[in-house]
Every structure is written in C-alpha cells, then in structure tokens.
Write a protein that holds these residues in place. Structure first.
Motif, PDB file in Angstrom:
ATOM      1  N   LEU A 104      75.112  57.477  92.897  1.00  0.00           N
ATOM      2  CA  LEU A 104      74.565  56.248  93.462  1.00  0.00           C
ATOM      3  C   LEU A 104      73.055  56.373  93.686  1.00  0.00           C
ATOM      4  CD1 LEU A 104      75.208  53.426  94.556  1.00  0.00           C
ATOM      5  CD2 LEU A 104      75.574  54.466  96.814  1.00  0.00           C
ATOM      6  N   ALA A 105      72.624  57.537  94.150  1.00  0.00           N
ATOM      7  CA  ALA A 105      71.195  57.768  94.371  1.00  0.00           C
ATOM      8  C   ALA A 105      70.427  57.743  93.048  1.00  0.00           C
ATOM      9  CB  ALA A 105      70.982  59.100  95.086  1.00  0.00           C
ATOM     10  N   PHE A 119      71.309  56.196  90.246  1.00  0.00           N
ATOM     11  CA  PHE A 119      71.311  54.813  89.758  1.00  0.00           C
ATOM     12  C   PHE A 119      70.251  53.980  90.480  1.00  0.00           C
ATOM     13  CE2 PHE A 119      72.862  50.427  90.192  1.00  0.00           C
ATOM     14  CZ  PHE A 119      72.926  50.067  88.850  1.00  0.00           C
ATOM     15  N   SER A 120      70.167  54.133  91.789  1.00  0.00           N
ATOM     16  CA  SER A 120      69.187  53.374  92.569  1.00  0.00           C
ATOM     17  C   SER A 120      67.764  53.721  92.147  1.00  0.00           C
ATOM     18  CB  SER A 120      69.375  53.661  94.061  1.00  0.00           C
ATOM     19  OG  SER A 120      70.670  53.285  94.480  1.00  0.00           O
ATOM     20  N   ALA A 121      67.503  55.000  91.894  1.00  0.00           N
ATOM     21  CA  ALA A 121      66.168  55.418  91.460  1.00  0.00           C
ATOM     22  C   ALA A 121      65.816  54.812  90.103  1.00  0.00           C
ATOM     23  CB  ALA A 121      66.094  56.942  91.397  1.00  0.00           C
ATOM     24  N   VAL A 153      66.977  51.993  88.802  1.00  0.00           N
ATOM     25  CA  VAL A 153      66.714  50.553  88.985  1.00  0.00           C
ATOM     26  C   VAL A 153      65.326  50.327  89.546  1.00  0.00           C
ATOM     27  CG1 VAL A 153      67.409  48.517  90.297  1.00  0.00           C
ATOM     28  CG2 VAL A 153      69.154  49.953  89.223  1.00  0.00           C
ATOM     29  N   MET A 154      64.891  51.163  90.492  1.00  0.00           N
ATOM     30  CA  MET A 154      63.572  51.002  91.090  1.00  0.00           C
ATOM     31  C   MET A 154      62.464  51.227  90.060  1.00  0.00           C
ATOM     32  SD  MET A 154      64.111  52.850  94.788  1.00  0.00           S
ATOM     33  CE  MET A 154      62.372  52.619  95.196  1.00  0.00           C
ATOM     34  N   SER A 195      62.418  48.238  87.633  1.00  0.00           N
ATOM     35  CA  SER A 195      61.853  47.070  88.300  1.00  0.00           C
ATOM     36  C   SER A 195      60.348  47.180  88.428  1.00  0.00           C
ATOM     37  CB  SER A 195      62.482  46.906  89.691  1.00  0.00           C
ATOM     38  OG  SER A 195      63.877  46.720  89.592  1.00  0.00           O
TER      39      SER A 195
END
Length: 304
Positions: free
Chosen positions: A66-67, A69-71, A73-74, A77
């Motif tokens: 999850l960490a 994946f979040s990185a 996406v950031m 973006s």
C-alpha cells in the motif's frame, strides 16, 4: 464444593456429546498469546501460533504494498501537474547541458547591419574581404595542438578535432575572394561555441523534409531560403560546403585554447542583381527549436 465442580464438568460433557454429536468450544486464538512476554506461550498449540505468524506477515506485506502504491501515485500526479508526459520525460533524460548556440554569418562588417554588398568597385568589397580573411584565420588559432579526427570520433578536452579547410570547395577560398570577384558570393555560417552543448540527431522517421536528402545522423545540416517568394525566386541555386553541415566531432565546446570552430560555406551560384535579397538560414538538430528562434540567422544580399 468438589461435588459442584464435578457436576458442572458432567453437564459440560453432556452438552458436548448431546445428540451423538461432538461439539468443540470456540477458541479465541488471542487467548493463546502470552500477554506477559508477547510471544506464543508454551501452552499455545503450534497451529494457533502459525496462524498468528501468518496474520502478522500478511499485515506487513499488505501495508508495505500500500505504501509503494501510494508513492507511485504521488510521483505520477506530480509529473502530470508539472505538465510532463512520458515522452517529455524521456526527452529530458536525453537533454544535453549547455545553451543552444547562435547561428552566425560572416562577413559582417557592422554588428548593427546585416547587409552584404558586392560590387565591382573594390572599395565597396574590400571591407568584406578583410573581415572574411580575419574570420577564417581566427577559426584555427593553434593548428598544432589539434588533431585529425575520423567521423566516429567525439570531442575531448586535450586535443580538439581539426577543421579541414579543403572541405570548403574551390570557390569559397581566399584565392577566389570568396566569390566576391564576380558577385557570386560565399557566406560563411558557424555555430557560436557554447560550453557543453551537444546536438541530438533526429530519428529516421522524424527528419524534416527540408534536410532529408542531405541529412546524416552525425552532423548538423544548414539550409538557406528567401524570406519571401520573390527572394526565393531571385536567390538562385545554392551549394553548401561541406554538404552535411557541422560534424558532431566538433561538439561539445570545452573551452580548449586550440578549439577549431566548424564552418559551412553557402555559395550563391547565380543570384539576382541590383536587388535586395533577404535570406534566412537554419541549423538543424533535434534539440534546436526554430519556434524559439534558435539556430536561425538572417542577412541581406545586394549584388551589383
């Protein structure tokens, strides 16, 4: 008291075997966790400890993914908000350091004037010939510390590549007065040395039509044209020496004292006379943007 305990045990046994079926009481796996030392106790079944270990491992992997994946996406973006797409990012990886050099022409006897005037009156042409001779001489100040390079050699900081003046043909020479003797003039083009700049070649599918016939992937070609249809018509045929343009072996400029500035001679073979011809010339490379006025020079010809 003892009788009461035995009675309770018998009732529980009776419930567990009621109806001929055996029931197993629910067991909370956390009851087998030793709250004192944080590990499975010696009283805990091995199966229960295994379940706890799997649960912990699952949670670690889940939150780790999850960490990540979040990185991702950031980062994506951030690139989108900065106006970068994948192709632009790839181009940035190829971008070479250094400011794009200016394309300059000679002879230019006045920095505020772009006119080249050719006349049979020697007093008119003399300043242009003097300027051209000085310009050519300063291109190669120290020929002994330069070297002859093959086409596959790149520039280095010790001994830069030597520019061979024989590439400029038979007309665009000091002996022939650079074409000023009959007003079929030669105009010299060069890229002003800029530290660390390297030209990038076009992909085969993206070579511009203007240079496709003469394009080589190891040189910066040049083209010249009239600014208006009338200028284009009266400009007449043009020959470029050397035809491929500025070879890559002269880049980048590394501030060498004996650096040889590459040169292209543009020979106007039969230009119109007694008219002001407005000419614009272009240097071509993937990292030269004509829309930003990079690699472009302009001058006028007046020939008597």
């Amino acid at each position: 008291m003892k009788g009461d305990v035995e009675s309770d045990d018998q009732q529980m046994a009776s419930l567990a075997t009621s109806g001929g079926k055996t029931f197993t009481a629910d067991v909370n796996i956390l009851d087998d966790w030793d709250s004192d030392d944080g590990i499975c106790s010696s009283r805990s079944p091995k199966k229960t400890c295994g379940r706890i270990a799997k649960l912990v491992l699952f949670l670690v992997c889940f939150f780790g993914l999850l960490a990540l994946f979040s990185a991702g996406v950031m980062i994506l973006s951030s690139n989108m908000f900065n106006g970068n797409d994948p192709e632009e990012i790839a181009d940035e990886e190829q971008t070479v350091d250094g400011e794009v050099p200016n394309l300059i022409f000679e002879p230019r006897i006045d920095k505020h004037d772009t006119l080249i005037h050719c006349s049979y009156d020697s007093s008119v042409t003399r300043p242009y010939l003097k300027r051209m001779n000085s310009f050519i001489k300063n291109l190669n100040k120290d020929p002994y510390n330069s070297r002859d390079c093959n086409d596959d050699v790149t520039q280095n900081g010790d001994r830069p590549c030597r520019f061979n003046m024989s590439q400029l043909g038979n007309v665009c020479t000091k002996k022939r007065k650079y074409g000023f003797d009959d007003c079929r003039v030669c105009v010299a083009l060069t890229l002003e040395p800029k530290i660390e700049w390297r030209p990038l070649p076009y992909e085969n599918s993206s070579v511009p039509m203007e240079i496709r016939e003469r394009y080589r992937s190891n040189a910066v070609p040049v083209t010249c044209r009239g600014e208006t249809p009338s200028d284009e018509e009266n400009m007449g045929p043009i020959t470029y020496y050397p035809p491929e343009g500025f070879h890559y072996k002269f880049f980048p400029y590394l501030e060498q004292e004996s650096y040889n500035t590459p040169l292209v001679m543009v020979h106007f073979e039969n230009p119109g006379k007694l008219m002001n011809l407005r000419i614009q010339c272009f240097a071509w490379a993937k990292n030269i943007d004509h829309n930003k006025n990079e690699g472009i020079t302009k001058f006028e010809l007046y020939l008597e």
